[in-house]
Design an enzyme around this catalytic site. Sequence first.
Site, mmCIF file in Angstrom:
data_model
loop_
_atom_site.group_PDB
_atom_site.id
_atom_site.type_symbol
_atom_site.label_atom_id
_atom_site.label_comp_id
_atom_site.label_asym_id
_atom_site.label_seq_id
_atom_site.Cartn_x
_atom_site.Cartn_y
_atom_site.Cartn_z
ATOM 1 N N ASN A 46 0.825 -1.206 0.000
ATOM 2 C CA ASN A 46 0.000 0.000 0.000
ATOM 3 C C ASN A 46 0.861 1.259 0.000
ATOM 4 O OD1 ASN A 46 -3.037 -0.615 0.278
ATOM 5 N ND2 ASN A 46 -2.062 -2.100 1.615
ATOM 6 N N GLU A 47 2.002 1.222 0.681
ATOM 7 C CA GLU A 47 2.949 2.337 0.616
ATOM 8 C C GLU A 47 4.379 1.843 0.668
ATOM 9 O OE1 GLU A 47 -0.523 4.878 1.269
ATOM 10 O OE2 GLU A 47 0.105 3.098 2.360
ATOM 11 N N THR A 48 5.224 2.538 -0.069
ATOM 12 C CA THR A 48 6.673 2.418 0.065
ATOM 13 C C THR A 48 7.204 3.802 0.398
ATOM 14 O OG1 THR A 48 6.817 0.554 -1.464
ATOM 15 C CG2 THR A 48 8.825 1.834 -1.131
#
Length: 295
Positions: A46-48
């Site tokens: 979902n996020e990096t």
Amino acid sequence: MGKVKVYHYDAFSNEPNMGNPAGVVLDGDQLTEKEMQEIALKVGFNETAFPLKSDKADVRIRYFTPGHEMNLCGHATMATIYALKTKELLKEKSELTIETKAGILPIRINRNSQNEIEITMKQASPQFKEFHGSIEELAFSIGLKKDDIEPNLPILYGSTGAWTLLIPIKTLIAFKRMKPNNKLFPSILKEMPRASVHPFCLETYDSNAHMHARHFSSPFSGTIEDPVTGTASGVMGAYYAKYIADNNILNLLIEQGQEIGRDGRVKVSVMKNKDSYEVEITGKAVFVKEIEVHI
């Protein structure tokens, strides 16, 4: 083509493969924005997050979903600070500031009674905006009926750094029936078509928790569901303080991820400050593995 090392951490848990996965790239100062976006797409979380040098704070962090850049991300912040601390890149520092697109925010690092690292992050001042769309269509978009939505609490867009639509749900059992059709969200969320959707209720699996939630991503983000959500938990805490319990100071425990086998916890502290609220979230993180990405 070059190789980039991405560290996979799970946030809001101290157990690998629980909580919420985030990628952290520690040597990102030489990367372009396009390369950061490509890495986030290939990692697929979902996020990096990309911690970078800052001339305004101790560290600058940029956050990317597979589809676009975010102003702020709670779980990726937990992962990033945990990575920097455990790799001794912060040295003995236990208080610092981070530069984000949601502003410069303070961070505290503590050890709890089990000697586990806990990270506390102050969020942006909460904002709320009314939802004027169809409640029937909104319920349908997450696999529910209008009768599943609690009529005595408002459906509101909320933000402590990232906008989400907060939907009060009557019962915990309804969360198992949820099946999001994310592609429908922009046409229903007419005021904020890029917002995510965050249904919650006051019934919980854990008797110590105050609220339960799920978090369904905007279709523009390239993901379907966020297992355990920091920024949405923060604004949910402010919602609780404003519409459910009129206390000057609240310490809440939020649970999330149980329906998809992730089982995370977010501590949320809310302090009333005149006409607004100060919101902090606290969580843990754990290293899982290294990932090599070719760009």
